[in-house]
Design an enzyme around this catalytic site. Structure first.
Site, PDB file in Angstrom:
ATOM      1  N   ASN A 102       0.696  -1.509  -0.315  1.00 18.72           N
ATOM      2  CA  ASN A 102       0.282   0.364   0.413  1.00 18.72           C
ATOM      3  C   ASN A 102       1.306   1.074  -0.117  1.00 18.72           C
ATOM      4  OD1 ASN A 102      -2.807  -1.271   0.249  1.00 18.72           O
ATOM      5  ND2 ASN A 102      -1.736  -2.257   1.988  1.00 18.72           N
ATOM      6  N   GLU A 103       1.007   1.637  -0.885  1.00 18.16           N
ATOM      7  CA  GLU A 103       1.957   2.805  -1.186  1.00 18.16           C
ATOM      8  C   GLU A 103       1.414   4.127  -1.322  1.00 18.16           C
ATOM      9  OE1 GLU A 103       4.986   2.444  -1.568  1.00 18.16           O
ATOM     10  OE2 GLU A 103       5.370   0.644  -3.434  1.00 18.16           O
ATOM     11  N   PRO A 104       2.448   5.245  -1.152  1.00 19.83           N
ATOM     12  CA  PRO A 104       1.650   6.486  -0.544  1.00 19.83           C
ATOM     13  C   PRO A 104       0.698   7.538  -1.745  1.00 19.83           C
ATOM     14  CG  PRO A 104       3.790   6.662  -0.921  1.00 19.83           C
ATOM     15  CD  PRO A 104       3.889   4.863  -1.461  1.00 19.83           C
ATOM     16  N   SER A 107      -1.985   5.861  -1.088  1.00 15.96           N
ATOM     17  CA  SER A 107      -3.438   3.970  -0.524  1.00 15.96           C
ATOM     18  C   SER A 107      -4.833   4.703  -0.023  1.00 15.96           C
ATOM     19  CB  SER A 107      -2.569   3.117   0.168  1.00 15.96           C
ATOM     20  OG  SER A 107      -1.788   2.679  -1.137  1.00 15.96           O
ATOM     21  N   THR A 151      10.425   2.013  -3.811  1.00 17.81           N
ATOM     22  CA  THR A 151      10.251   0.408  -3.336  1.00 17.81           C
ATOM     23  C   THR A 151      11.052  -0.289  -4.409  1.00 17.81           C
ATOM     24  OG1 THR A 151       8.181   1.010  -2.354  1.00 17.81           O
ATOM     25  CG2 THR A 151       8.907  -0.574  -2.747  1.00 17.81           C
TER      26      THR A 151
END
Length: 639
Positions: free
Chosen positions: A162-164, A166, A181
């Site tokens: 869940n990246e920035p 999300s 990432t």
């Protein structure tokens, strides 16, 4: 078991945090908590539903669970697992697959039923993914939800993938991976370009439904993002901050990962402190930097208005404190890194005697010496110390394949011109071209290619050391075995490496050792190399008087720099010396323009070194010390 400040909450921390002495103790504790859940569910004749994570962080947790299974009879027959995520696309038998990871680290070593293992499927078509993700969620719901969810945290603040950006109520879905990432994963894939751009991940909303959420983090690399997750405002830019909304979450950290939390980093802002000399030094420098004032201009109001009234009251008057810190900073500055002969050394970082010291500069890779302490290297040689440099590893993983062909082609042309038979070399050259044309990402090179890459870096290291003033007899290539073995197995024994290092130290009997103290390099080679040096010295100190008097200095620069309050020796570098250092770095042509493993920093290594050395000098200047062009910084290791 030692646990520090269990669930100690401060006004800065917005969720429960437990800090352990080290990751091993923390991992064992978490493994036993998981085991307790499994046993409790077994006694109730029901299933334990576990949410599991991948990556380096939970490896020791899984190792302890395997031990509990093998040695204490912990059964996983009543366990159902759901993994957080998987790269997409990804074949389950690929080395980088999380299926492979889980099998190697846990599932192949316990008695879990295969049908009870759930990992997102990286082989699906794009059209199949939505229904798969919905089904993944439904399975967890039908089983009554996750009893415990284990999380790691990425440097973007991601949990799962869940990246920035999300949403806090997001479910299992296909996501696009953040560039950071992918850079962090590059070493596993043989380069960022080979890292998948997408992944299937459980959503933050899915994670929130777990009855218990445990986030694990180890090492200083995680300290910055942990501070944001624990003390920062809730924000989609740092998805882990959403965990502040949960009543069932706990962060489990080692001391390094917790090091930037306010209660550890700036304890004077939280509570009354025991004001040691080191803490006073750190606090006053922090105050000066915060207020952008030289140390000697700090006032009593500055102390009182910034959480340091206790220091002013107990140790004041504040001007005396300022003078004490100014003098301490001033005494770290020396143009004599090997000690100034015939001088009073009571206020100097190094001993005056012996006037000419035997010195070993250990360099983990063939260019760390000149990148991180090239100015000091040159200064030690110019001041007539008996300087040796020891290159600990070949560094052969960090050479482009094109360079191999270029060097072999030169040899082919050279032998042709000299009338030397080169038939074998021609065959080898063709074999190399065939290998490179079919080479897979992260595939290990043939022994011949590894040798040539090592020779390329060896030649560059010799050129750099010669430029610094060394003769060939003072240039040593250790070729420590761990570096080669680690290409084939993750955990390599370093006993042979320690013995080789002991042997070199015994021959030289140094008064000073310089070693890389920046542990941020992508593959962790610096830390392994440093530990080998420390263990070798510890062993020698048991029997050798010279070893007891040998000082070990840590340098940084390629990946990281010491904080000003940490520095114990600062060596000023003149503009001319900075240029000489740069020219020494330029001898490492295979690392110029674009290194194979550049890390997060897009600058070339010579630019990083130059900028960091200038920044260190500016930091001293801002605090009111003399203004220099640049400085190299060192910290002494205490045994």
């Amino acid at each position: 078991m030692i646990k520090l400040n269990l669930l100690e909450e401060t006004r800065f921390e917005k969720l429960p945090v437990s800090v352990f002495e080290n990751d091993k103790i923390a991992s064992i504790t978490i493994a036993h908590r998981i085991a307790d859940i499994i046993r409790k569910k077994h006694s109730e004749n029901t299933f334990a539903i576990l949410g599991l994570a991948t990556g380096a962080t939970p490896v020791s947790v899984y190792a302890e669970l395997v031990r509990l299974h093998n040695e204490e009879g912990l059964s996983f027959k009543n366990v159902i697992t759901f993994n957080l995520d998987e790269y997409y696309p990804m074949q389950p038998n690929a080395v980088q697959s999380y299926v492979t990871f889980m099998n190697e680290n846990l599932f192949n070593h316990i008695d879990i039923e295969k049908e009870n293992i759930h990992i997102p499927d990286g082989t699906l078509t794009l059209e199949e993914i939505p229904s798969f993700c919905l089904g993944y969620e439904k399975k967890i719901e039908r089983l009554g939800g996750l009893d415990i969810q284990i999380l790691g945290i990425g440097r973007t603040g991601h949990i799962g993938f869940n990246e920035p950006g999300s949403a806090p109520n997001s479910g299992t879905r296909l996501v696009t991976l953040d560039d950071l990432t992918r850079r962090d994963a590059a070493k596993d894939f043989g380069g960022k370009s080979f890292v998948p751009t997408k992944a299937i991940t459980m959503g933050i909303g899915t994670i929130f439904k777990a009855k218990e959420i445990i986030l694990l983090a180890w090492s200083r690399k995680k300290a910055s993002i942990i501070k944001k997750a624990v003390e920062g405002n809730i924000s989609g830019e740092v998805p882990a901050t959403y965990l502040q909304l949960s009543n069932n979450v706990e962060f489990i950290l080692d001391q390094d990962a917790a090091s930037e939390l306010t209660r550890f980093d700036k304890p004077w802002l939280v509570k009354d402190c025991v004001w040691t000399d080191d803490l006073i030094h750190k606090a006053v420098i922090w105050l000066a930097n915060t207020l952008d004032k030289p140390v000697l201009k700090l006032t009593e109001d500055d102390y009182n208005n910034n959480g340091m009234a206790q220091l002013a009251t107990e140790k004041g008057p504040v001007y005396n404190i300022n003078i004490q810190i100014f003098n301490k900073l001033q005494h770290t500055i020396t143009g004599w890194p090997g000690g100034k002969p015939n001088a009073d050394d009571s206020q100097r970082p190094e001993r005056a005697e012996p006037a000419k010291k035997r010195v070993i500069i250990f360099s983990p890779h063939p260019d760390d010496d000149v990148i991180s302490m090239g100015g000091t290297f040159i200064r030690l040689v110019d001041q007539k110390h008996d300087v040796h440099v020891a290159y600990q590893t070949s560094g052969n993983t960090a050479v482009w394949d094109d360079d191999v062909l270029r060097f072999v082609e030169f040899n082919l042309d050279f032998t042709e011109k000299m009338g030397v038979d080169n038939a074998k070399l021609k065959t080898l050259y063709q074999d190399m071209r065939t290998f490179f044309s079919k080479k897979q990402p992260n595939e290990t090179d043939t022994p011949e290619i590894q040798m040539i890459k090592g020779l390329i870096r060896k030649g560059e290291a010799i050129a750099g050391a010669r430029y610094c003033g060394l003769d060939d007899e003072h240039i040593h290539f250790q070729s420590l075995p761990f570096y080669e073995v680690r290409k084939y197995q993750k955990d390599s024994d370093t006993k042979k490496d320690i013995l080789l290092t002991i042997d070199l130290m015994q021959k030289i009997k140094p008064h000073q050792i310089f070693a890389a103290g920046d542990f941020e390099d992508p593959h962790g080679t610096h830390l392994v190399c440093f530990n080998i040096i420390v263990e070798a010295l510890k062993e020698l100190r048991k029997t050798e008087d010279w070893a007891k008097d040998c000082w070990l200095w840590m340098y940084r620069g390629a990946w990281h720099e010491f904080e000003t309050h940490e520095i114990e020796m600062a060596v000023p570098i003149s503009p001319q010396e900075l240029e000489r250092k740069k020219q020494a770095i330029f001898k490492h042509q295979s690392q110029k323009d674009k290194a194979v493993f550049p890390g997060d920093d897009s600058r070339e290594f010579w630019q990083r070194a130059e900028d960091r050395n200038r920044e260190t000098a500016k930091a001293y200047d801002k605090l009111g010390l003399a203004e220099y062009e640049a400085m190299e910084a060192f910290v002494r290791w205490k045994f």
